[in-house]
Design a protein around this motif. Structure first.
Motif, PDB file in Angstrom:
ATOM      1  N   GLY A  38       0.771  -1.239   0.000  1.00 42.06           N
ATOM      2  CA  GLY A  38       0.000   0.000   0.000  1.00 42.06           C
ATOM      3  C   GLY A  38       0.799   1.285   0.000  1.00 42.06           C
ATOM      4  O   GLY A  38       0.221   2.360   0.059  1.00 42.06           O
ATOM      5  N   LYS A  39       2.107   1.195  -0.094  1.00 40.80           N
ATOM      6  CA  LYS A  39       2.901   2.422  -0.187  1.00 40.80           C
ATOM      7  C   LYS A  39       2.826   2.944  -1.619  1.00 40.80           C
ATOM      8  O   LYS A  39       2.878   2.175  -2.571  1.00 40.80           O
ATOM      9  N   GLU A  40       2.687   4.273  -1.740  1.00 35.92           N
ATOM     10  CA  GLU A  40       2.604   4.891  -3.058  1.00 35.92           C
ATOM     11  C   GLU A  40       3.580   6.046  -3.179  1.00 35.92           C
ATOM     12  O   GLU A  40       3.937   6.685  -2.190  1.00 35.92           O
ATOM     13  N   PHE A  41       3.961   6.283  -4.420  1.00 38.13           N
ATOM     14  CA  PHE A  41       4.774   7.458  -4.726  1.00 38.13           C
ATOM     15  C   PHE A  41       4.203   8.068  -5.991  1.00 38.13           C
ATOM     16  O   PHE A  41       3.967   7.366  -6.973  1.00 38.13           O
ATOM     17  N   ASN A  42       3.943   9.381  -5.952  1.00 39.12           N
ATOM     18  CA  ASN A  42       3.427  10.101  -7.114  1.00 39.12           C
ATOM     19  C   ASN A  42       4.504  11.028  -7.653  1.00 39.12           C
ATOM     20  O   ASN A  42       5.162  11.729  -6.886  1.00 39.12           O
ATOM     21  N   LEU A  43       4.642  11.029  -8.962  1.00 34.21           N
ATOM     22  CA  LEU A  43       5.676  11.817  -9.614  1.00 34.21           C
ATOM     23  C   LEU A  43       5.065  12.582 -10.788  1.00 34.21           C
ATOM     24  O   LEU A  43       4.469  11.973 -11.682  1.00 34.21           O
ATOM     25  N   GLU A  44       5.201  13.894 -10.761  1.00 30.98           N
ATOM     26  CA  GLU A  44       4.721  14.718 -11.865  1.00 30.98           C
ATOM     27  C   GLU A  44       5.745  14.656 -12.996  1.00 30.98           C
ATOM     28  O   GLU A  44       6.857  15.169 -12.867  1.00 30.98           O
ATOM     29  N   LEU A  45       5.361  14.038 -14.097  1.00 34.33           N
ATOM     30  CA  LEU A  45       6.289  13.855 -15.203  1.00 34.33           C
ATOM     31  C   LEU A  45       6.662  15.183 -15.862  1.00 34.33           C
ATOM     32  O   LEU A  45       7.748  15.325 -16.409  1.00 34.33           O
ATOM     33  N   GLY A  46       5.772  16.159 -15.782  1.00 32.80           N
ATOM     34  CA  GLY A  46       6.093  17.477 -16.311  1.00 32.80           C
ATOM     35  C   GLY A  46       7.285  18.098 -15.602  1.00 32.80           C
ATOM     36  O   GLY A  46       8.110  18.773 -16.229  1.00 32.80           O
ATOM     37  N   LEU A  47       7.398  17.874 -14.291  1.00 32.73           N
ATOM     38  CA  LEU A  47       8.547  18.398 -13.536  1.00 32.73           C
ATOM     39  C   LEU A  47       9.836  17.697 -13.948  1.00 32.73           C
ATOM     40  O   LEU A  47      10.904  18.312 -13.969  1.00 32.73           O
ATOM     41  N   VAL A  48       9.730  16.415 -14.274  1.00 30.50           N
ATOM     42  CA  VAL A  48      10.903  15.674 -14.743  1.00 30.50           C
ATOM     43  C   VAL A  48      11.380  16.273 -16.064  1.00 30.50           C
ATOM     44  O   VAL A  48      12.574  16.506 -16.265  1.00 30.50           O
ATOM     45  N   GLU A  49      10.424  16.556 -16.948  1.00 35.56           N
ATOM     46  CA  GLU A  49      10.783  17.145 -18.234  1.00 35.56           C
ATOM     47  C   GLU A  49      11.369  18.545 -18.062  1.00 35.56           C
ATOM     48  O   GLU A  49      12.322  18.910 -18.747  1.00 35.56           O
ATOM     49  N   GLU A  50      10.826  19.322 -17.138  1.00 34.71           N
ATOM     50  CA  GLU A  50      11.341  20.677 -16.882  1.00 34.71           C
ATOM     51  C   GLU A  50      12.769  20.647 -16.354  1.00 34.71           C
ATOM     52  O   GLU A  50      13.604  21.449 -16.763  1.00 34.71           O
ATOM     53  N   SER A  51      13.055  19.729 -15.442  1.00 29.41           N
ATOM     54  CA  SER A  51      14.404  19.664 -14.875  1.00 29.41           C
ATOM     55  C   SER A  51      15.412  19.181 -15.915  1.00 29.41           C
ATOM     56  O   SER A  51      16.570  19.577 -15.890  1.00 29.41           O
ATOM     57  N   ASP A  52      14.972  18.295 -16.811  1.00 29.51           N
ATOM     58  CA  ASP A  52      15.783  17.826 -17.938  1.00 29.51           C
ATOM     59  C   ASP A  52      17.173  17.361 -17.506  1.00 29.51           C
ATOM     60  O   ASP A  52      18.154  17.597 -18.190  1.00 29.51           O
ATOM     61  N   GLU A  53      17.233  16.684 -16.345  1.00 26.25           N
ATOM     62  CA  GLU A  53      18.504  16.108 -15.878  1.00 26.25           C
ATOM     63  C   GLU A  53      18.691  14.775 -16.587  1.00 26.25           C
ATOM     64  O   GLU A  53      17.953  13.825 -16.348  1.00 26.25           O
ATOM     65  N   ARG A  54      19.676  14.708 -17.453  1.00 24.11           N
ATOM     66  CA  ARG A  54      19.844  13.523 -18.297  1.00 24.11           C
ATOM     67  C   ARG A  54      20.966  12.612 -17.814  1.00 24.11           C
ATOM     68  O   ARG A  54      21.975  13.069 -17.311  1.00 24.11           O
ATOM     69  N   ARG A  55      20.727  11.306 -18.006  1.00 27.39           N
ATOM     70  CA  ARG A  55      21.707  10.261 -17.728  1.00 27.39           C
ATOM     71  C   ARG A  55      21.625   9.257 -18.854  1.00 27.39           C
ATOM     72  O   ARG A  55      20.594   9.124 -19.494  1.00 27.39           O
TER      73      ARG A  55
END
Length: 109
Positions: A38-55
């Motif tokens: 029952g543990k959850e984690f929510n991630l806004e994908l738009g924020l990931v795209e904005e940060s644009d930290e690439r690996r």
């Protein structure tokens, strides 16, 4: 894609069987990861795209693929879920990023 935070090598359920039980859903551009406990984690994908930290992650056959790193908080969630003492990273791929992957899925997949 989940990768080893040090080597960049990707993980599958073959290498990390517990991944089979990690649910992932995307709705309104929010990725929700949920465990059986029952543990959850929510991630806004738009924020990931904005940060644009690439690996660069390494796929099978040593093919490389550029991705956007989803951040430290989700990395800690996944690392705890996998009971890992090594860092793990969640990577987000979208069209336009470099990929040596030679298998392209069809749009209707």
């Amino acid at each position: 894609m989940i990768v080893d935070g040090e080597s960049g090598l990707f993980h599958t359920a073959r290498t990390k069987p517990k991944l089979v039980f990690l649910e992932a859903h995307v709705k309104y551009n929010i990725l929700t990861l949920a465990t059986l406990k029952g543990k959850e984690f929510n991630l806004e994908l738009g924020l990931v795209e904005e940060s644009d930290e690439r690996r660069v992650g390494t796929l099978h056959r040593k093919l490389r693929q550029e991705n956007m790193d989803c951040g430290h908080n989700v990395a800690e969630f996944i690392q705890a879920y996998l009971d890992s003492d090594k860092p793990r990273r969640l990577m987000y791929f979208k069209e336009g990023l470099m990929s040596e992957r030679n298998c392209r899925p069809l749009p209707n997949w």
